[in-house]
Design a protein around this motif. Structure first.
Motif, short mmCIF file in Angstrom:
data_model
loop_
_atom_site.label_atom_id
_atom_site.label_comp_id
_atom_site.label_asym_id
_atom_site.label_seq_id
_atom_site.Cartn_x
_atom_site.Cartn_y
_atom_site.Cartn_z
N LEU A 239 52.20 50.02 31.80
CA LEU A 239 50.74 49.96 31.82
C LEU A 239 50.18 49.18 33.01
CD1 LEU A 239 50.07 49.33 28.02
CD2 LEU A 239 49.83 51.47 29.27
N GLU A 240 50.98 48.28 33.57
CA GLU A 240 50.48 47.50 34.71
C GLU A 240 50.13 48.39 35.90
OE1 GLU A 240 55.01 47.47 35.00
OE2 GLU A 240 53.43 47.41 33.46
N LYS A 241 50.74 49.57 35.97
CA LYS A 241 50.47 50.47 37.10
C LYS A 241 49.11 51.14 36.99
CE LYS A 241 55.29 51.53 38.24
NZ LYS A 241 56.29 52.60 38.43
N VAL A 242 48.63 51.32 35.76
CA VAL A 242 47.33 52.00 35.59
C VAL A 242 46.21 51.02 35.24
CG1 VAL A 242 48.37 54.19 34.90
CG2 VAL A 242 47.85 52.46 33.15
N ALA A 243 46.56 49.75 35.06
CA ALA A 243 45.55 48.75 34.69
C ALA A 243 44.38 48.68 35.67
CB ALA A 243 46.21 47.38 34.54
N PRO A 244 44.62 48.72 37.00
CA PRO A 244 43.47 48.68 37.92
C PRO A 244 42.49 49.82 37.73
CG PRO A 244 45.52 48.26 39.10
CD PRO A 244 45.90 48.74 37.72
N LEU A 245 43.00 51.00 37.34
CA LEU A 245 42.12 52.15 37.13
C LEU A 245 41.19 51.91 35.94
CD1 LEU A 245 44.69 55.07 37.61
CD2 LEU A 245 43.06 54.16 39.28
N VAL A 246 41.70 51.26 34.91
CA VAL A 246 40.89 50.98 33.72
C VAL A 246 39.78 49.99 34.06
CG1 VAL A 246 40.91 49.99 31.40
CG2 VAL A 246 42.78 51.46 32.14
N ILE A 247 40.14 48.93 34.75
CA ILE A 247 39.14 47.92 35.13
C ILE A 247 38.07 48.53 36.02
CG2 ILE A 247 38.81 45.88 36.59
CD1 ILE A 247 39.66 45.15 33.84
N ASP A 248 38.48 49.38 36.96
CA ASP A 248 37.52 49.99 37.87
C ASP A 248 36.59 50.94 37.11
OD1 ASP A 248 36.64 50.25 40.65
OD2 ASP A 248 37.27 52.32 40.45
N ALA A 249 37.12 51.70 36.16
CA ALA A 249 36.28 52.60 35.37
C ALA A 249 35.28 51.82 34.52
CB ALA A 249 37.16 53.48 34.47
N ALA A 250 35.73 50.72 33.92
CA ALA A 250 34.83 49.89 33.12
C ALA A 250 33.72 49.30 33.98
CB ALA A 250 35.61 48.78 32.42
N ARG A 251 34.08 48.89 35.19
CA ARG A 251 33.08 48.33 36.11
C ARG A 251 32.06 49.39 36.50
NH1 ARG A 251 32.75 49.14 41.38
NH2 ARG A 251 31.36 47.80 42.57
N GLN A 252 32.52 50.59 36.83
CA GLN A 252 31.60 51.65 37.21
C GLN A 252 30.67 52.03 36.06
OE1 GLN A 252 33.13 55.02 39.57
NE2 GLN A 252 35.07 53.91 39.69
N ALA A 253 31.18 52.04 34.84
CA ALA A 253 30.35 52.34 33.68
C ALA A 253 29.30 51.24 33.48
CB ALA A 253 31.21 52.48 32.43
N SER A 254 29.71 49.99 33.70
CA SER A 254 28.77 48.87 33.59
C SER A 254 27.62 49.03 34.57
CB SER A 254 29.49 47.54 33.84
OG SER A 254 30.49 47.30 32.87
N LEU A 255 27.94 49.37 35.81
CA LEU A 255 26.91 49.51 36.84
C LEU A 255 26.04 50.73 36.60
CD1 LEU A 255 28.92 48.51 40.04
CD2 LEU A 255 27.25 47.14 38.78
N SER A 256 26.61 51.77 36.01
CA SER A 256 25.81 52.96 35.68
C SER A 256 24.79 52.65 34.59
CB SER A 256 26.73 54.10 35.24
OG SER A 256 25.99 55.24 34.87
N LEU A 257 25.21 51.88 33.59
CA LEU A 257 24.32 51.52 32.50
C LEU A 257 23.34 50.43 32.89
CD1 LEU A 257 26.89 51.49 29.57
CD2 LEU A 257 24.85 52.93 29.67
N PHE A 258 23.79 49.50 33.73
CA PHE A 258 22.98 48.34 34.10
C PHE A 258 22.99 48.18 35.62
CE2 PHE A 258 25.17 47.61 30.05
CZ PHE A 258 24.09 47.47 29.19
N PRO A 259 22.21 48.99 36.33
CA PRO A 259 22.25 49.00 37.81
C PRO A 259 21.96 47.65 38.44
CG PRO A 259 21.04 50.89 36.98
CD PRO A 259 21.28 50.00 35.81
#
Length: 296
Positions: A239-259
């Motif tokens: 899972l450590e190999k895909v962990a950065p993708l998860v964090i990046d997706a969560a960040r992008q969703a945060s910015l989409s909801l709360f610009p």
């Protein structure tokens, strides 16, 4: 005899237009909130509605007392009463819409199952599930629930709540699902502390379901976490190999909801939402793996 000229009619004063009713004023204010992520100050509301500032302030206070709105450090937002009018979907539709393309992108990049969930009491409530070939073997479904304390989705959200909030939600509901499940509040608080030290990355390996492993990150708003995204594999998945993708997706969703989170002031108050995708080298330094491969 001189005829008297008729005196001109005195024009009646223009009828003053009455101000809108209280219901109309409240409607003007509620209409100013476009959606769940809208945050407005008193000045914003007065400008949008053309109501006097004092009038807007008085009505806003009433709406807050009645739970139609909430007043936070960032201004006013829709309250639980307003969000509840559309049912559960009404309060989560924006989250699903913002996350949907990110979930599909994660699934395409990794071939893994992707989850989107919110916290509902002591459980997580699954809003979406995007599957690959592994999907049928993952015992989850949209609309289903799972204990928050033993899922990566739940721990990712709990990590950004105050300890007292975690206690009020989880204490009394904490129980073991497998022999790897956290079974005590003290141990859970230690795990949530480690998640915060990892910049919000939450892991679980066989804690909720045997042979299932997950990595998750929280979607965060102005006042705290609103949802989380996870990638799911079996317990042998690195899972450590895909962990950065998860964090990046969560960040992008945060910015989409709360610009506004992109502004420096909001970012500081948010307590460090990651501002870029981490490299593998950085992730390796952040993650601490036990000798048995545990993420505890």
């Amino acid at each position: 005899m001189t005829a008297l000229s008729p005196s001109p009619e005195i024009a009646a004063p223009a009828r003053r237009e009455l101000p809108p009713s209280m219901v109309e004023r409240m409607t003007l204010i509620m209409d100013a909130f476009a959606g769940r992520s809208t945050r407005l100050t008193l000045e914003d509301v007065a400008r949008c509605t053309h109501l006097p500032r004092s009038t807007a302030h008085r009505i806003l206070d009433q709406l807050v007392r009645l739970n139609w709105l909430e007043h936070t450090s960032f201004g006013y937002r829709l309250g639980q009463r307003a969000l509840g009018l559309g049912g559960r979907d009404g309060s989560h539709g924006e989250i699903r819409e913002a996350a949907a393309p990110l979930l599909h992108e994660l699934q395409i990049k990794t071939g893994m199952v992707v989850h989107l969930a919110v916290l509902d009491g002591a459980q997580v409530f699954y809003l979406d599930k995007v599957g690959g070939r592994f999907a049928t073997s993952v015992p989850s479904r949209v609309g289903g629930r799972a204990p928050a304390h033993c899922t990566a989705l739940g721990k990712a959200i709990l990590a950004w709540l105050e300890p007292e909030q975690v206690e009020s939600r989880i204490s009394g509901f904490i129980s073991r699902m497998t022999n790897r499940t956290i079974g005590e509040m003290g141990t859970l608080h230690q795990e949530l502390h480690r998640i915060r030290q990892r910049h919000g990355l939450a892991f679980e390996r066989g804690e909720c379901f045997p042979n299932i492993a997950c990595v998750a990150g929280a979607i965060r708003g102005y006042e705290g976490p609103v949802a989380s995204i996870s990638l799911v594999g079996d317990t042998r998945t690195p899972l450590e190999k895909v962990a950065p993708l998860v964090i990046d997706a969560a960040r992008q969703a945060s910015l989409s909801l709360f610009p506004d989170l992109a502004t420096p002031r909001r970012a500081r108050l948010m307590m460090a939402v990651p501002d870029q995708t981490w490299s593998s080298a950085t992730m390796n330094r952040l993650l601490e793996t036990g000798q048995n491969g545990d993420w505890m």
